[in-house]
Scaffold this active site. Structure first.
Site, short mmCIF file in Angstrom:
data_model
loop_
_atom_site.label_atom_id
_atom_site.label_comp_id
_atom_site.label_asym_id
_atom_site.label_seq_id
_atom_site.Cartn_x
_atom_site.Cartn_y
_atom_site.Cartn_z
N SER A 190 35.58 -10.58 -42.39
CA SER A 190 35.95 -9.43 -41.56
C SER A 190 35.54 -8.11 -42.22
O SER A 190 35.56 -7.99 -43.45
CB SER A 190 37.47 -9.44 -41.38
N TYR A 193 33.21 -4.15 -37.09
CA TYR A 193 33.87 -3.20 -36.18
C TYR A 193 33.01 -1.96 -36.15
O TYR A 193 32.63 -1.44 -37.22
CB TYR A 193 35.26 -2.81 -36.70
N THR A 202 32.71 -7.40 -32.93
CA THR A 202 33.97 -7.51 -32.19
C THR A 202 34.08 -6.37 -31.19
O THR A 202 33.97 -5.20 -31.56
CB THR A 202 35.16 -7.51 -33.18
N LYS A 261 32.10 -10.92 -29.88
CA LYS A 261 33.43 -11.56 -29.95
C LYS A 261 34.47 -10.75 -29.20
O LYS A 261 34.61 -9.55 -29.46
CB LYS A 261 33.84 -11.71 -31.41
N HIS A 280 41.52 -11.89 -29.07
CA HIS A 280 41.90 -11.46 -30.41
C HIS A 280 43.21 -12.13 -30.85
O HIS A 280 44.04 -11.53 -31.53
CB HIS A 280 42.05 -9.92 -30.43
C1 LIG Z 1 46.01 -11.61 -39.11
C2 LIG Z 1 44.82 -11.54 -38.22
C3 LIG Z 1 43.80 -10.64 -38.52
C4 LIG Z 1 42.67 -10.58 -37.72
N1 LIG Z 1 41.65 -9.74 -38.06
C5 LIG Z 1 40.52 -9.73 -37.32
C6 LIG Z 1 39.41 -8.94 -37.72
O1 LIG Z 1 39.45 -8.25 -38.73
N2 LIG Z 1 38.31 -8.96 -36.93
C7 LIG Z 1 38.23 -9.73 -35.79
O2 LIG Z 1 37.21 -9.71 -35.11
N3 LIG Z 1 39.26 -10.49 -35.41
C8 LIG Z 1 40.38 -10.54 -36.16
N4 LIG Z 1 41.42 -11.35 -35.78
C9 LIG Z 1 41.28 -12.23 -34.62
C10 LIG Z 1 40.70 -13.60 -35.03
O3 LIG Z 1 39.36 -13.46 -35.44
C11 LIG Z 1 40.76 -14.61 -33.87
O4 LIG Z 1 40.16 -14.05 -32.74
C12 LIG Z 1 42.18 -15.05 -33.56
O5 LIG Z 1 42.93 -15.20 -34.75
C13 LIG Z 1 42.19 -16.35 -32.79
O6 LIG Z 1 43.48 -16.71 -32.42
P1 LIG Z 1 44.39 -17.77 -33.25
O7 LIG Z 1 44.81 -17.07 -34.50
O8 LIG Z 1 45.51 -18.04 -32.33
O9 LIG Z 1 43.53 -18.97 -33.56
C14 LIG Z 1 42.56 -11.43 -36.58
C15 LIG Z 1 43.58 -12.33 -36.29
C16 LIG Z 1 44.70 -12.41 -37.11
C17 LIG Z 1 45.75 -13.43 -36.80
#
Ligand SMILES: Cc1cc2nc3c(=O)[nH]c(=O)nc-3n(C[C@H](O)[C@H](O)[C@H](O)COP(=O)(O)O)c2cc1C
Length: 379
Positions: free
Chosen positions: A107, A130, A156, A252, A276
């Site tokens: 990330s 981002y 994203t 994404k 997300h």
């Molecule tokens: C704690 C946390 C931080 C996240 N940070 C990012 C991020 O920095 N960039 C991003 O594109 N998605 C981020 N996401 C979304 C994840 O990439 C992903 O889309 C999501 O966790 C999928 O759902 P799930 O956790 O239910 O499997 C984050 C998700 C969580 C839980």
């Protein structure tokens, strides 16, 4: 790690080991968490079709993701602040993914910088971008991902403003944690966590610190970040990134058919059907509800990836049955990281793999390419 039988076991272990502020940051969704909940309940509603007396010897879970071979139809999703679940968390998760033969996506909001991860692992990884208001910084970030030989760029697109997570507000979530009494007491009861984070290479956003002029101290860095998400983000920026990045581009955060049609024409190699993880638009449909329509509309033109709510190999099977080519694993690996570092992530991947393997056997399926709507009970 052997006593961890399922992802929920890992979640419970992570809750015990990680300070509340960071556990809830990982676990919760935005606002009333409606979308977080439907991501799970809509998956659970999809029933699999049990088949018997089918020879399922020699099952093969390998596939291709963005044209590269992968041991499983899965990759680790980009997750901010992995290094606050376990010191150097990004490096540990990347090592576990690469040992399991699946892609890892770093990330923008990681604790370890791109260069830290590149120096510590053997193979290329993906980088998630981002787009921030400071386009000079974004350009430099893309150039750093090119220099680190990242094998895909995941842009994203569902976070041009930040959805509120009530827990982060209530817990006063900062990186590193503010030395408030409540936090100090919590951390004092989590010595293993404190030791691992203290030993980690970095304590703040590794990709930003040192690159943002005049923002060396942590508080102003955090302020810079919250003011930097860009509400003007548009399809023109996708074109700009397309020109900057010579490799494979993944968009994404697509949940709507109209957006998916546009994404398919954008020059991206893949899109991720995602909300997300229920952390942005609360009240949005679940990812699994959005998936079939997007597959119907553009599945022949662009590779479709999926995430949101995957907590088992059965869930991976459901998403593949509805047309996803692969799944991003989010919280399921993050709980493993919080529970047991690299070994925890490896165990989380192993749990999902074993569940998918048995699910394939019991639905009479031998290869990933053979998974389709016919494995679902209603087909
Ligand atoms: C704690 C946390 C931080 C996240 N940070 C990012 C991020 O920095 N960039 C991003 O594109 N998605 C981020 N996401 C979304 C994840 O990439 C992903 O889309 C999501 O966790 C999928 O759902 P799930 O956790 O239910 O499997 C984050 C998700 C969580 C839980």
């Amino acid at each position: 790690m052997r006593v961890m039988a399922c992802i929920e076991d890992m979640r419970r272990a992570a809750r015990r080991r990680v300070p509340r502020m960071f556990f809830e940051y990982a676990d919760h969704g935005s606002y009333a968490q409606e979308t977080l909940r439907v991501n799970r309940s809509d998956l659970e509603r999809i029933k699999l079709r049990q088949r018997v007396l089918v020879d399922v010897v020699g099952r093969d879970l390998s596939t291709t993701i963005l044209g590269e071979s992968a041991a499983l139809p899965m990759m680790l999703a980009p997750i901010g602040l992995c290094g606050m679940q376990w010191g150097d968390g990004e490096i540990l998760a990347c090592r576990a993914a690469q040992a399991a033969g699946i892609p890892f996506c770093l990330s923008t909001m990681s604790i370890c910088a791109i260069e830290d991860v590149a120096a510590a692992v053997g193979k290329p990884f993906w980088f998630q971008l981002y787009v921030m208001k400071d386009r000079g910084f974004v350009r430099a970030l893309v150039e750093r991902a090119i220099a680190a030989k990242c094998s895909a760029l995941v842009l994203t697109v569902d976070l041009q403003v930040l959805g509120q997570r009530h827990c982060d507000l209530r817990n006063g979530m900062t990186v590193p944690p503010e030395p408030r009494l409540k936090n100090l007491i919590d951390i004092a009861t989590k010595p293993a966590w404190a030791l691992s984070v203290l030993r980690g290479k970095r304590k703040t956003f590794g990709n930003l610190a040192g690159y943002v002029r005049g923002m060396e101290d942590v508080n102003s860095l955090a302020q810079w970040i919250s003011g930097q998400f860009d509400p003007s983000l548009s399809w023109r920026d996708v074109e700009w990134i397309r020109d900057l990045w010579p490799g494979k581009l993944v968009l994404k955060g697509v949940l709507d058919v109209e957006d998916a049609r546009r994404a398919a024409k954008s020059g991206a190699a893949a899109l991720v059907v995602s909300n997300h993880g229920g952390r942005q638009l609360d009240g949005a449909v679940s990812s699994i509800a959005a998936l079939p329509r997007i597959v119907d509309a553009v599945g022949a033109e662009i590779e479709i990836m999926f995430d949101g709510g995957i907590r088992s190999g059965q869930d991976v099977m459901r998403a593949l049955a509805l047309g996803a080519r692969s799944c991003m694993i989010g919280r399921a690996f993050l709980y493993g990281l919080g529970a047991g570092g690299e070994a925890g992530v490896a165990r989380a991947i192993e749990i999902l793999k074993n569940e998918l393997d048995v699910t394939m056997a019991l639905t009479g399926t031998r290869r990933i390419a053979d998974i389709g709507p016919h494995v679902l009970a209603q087909a």
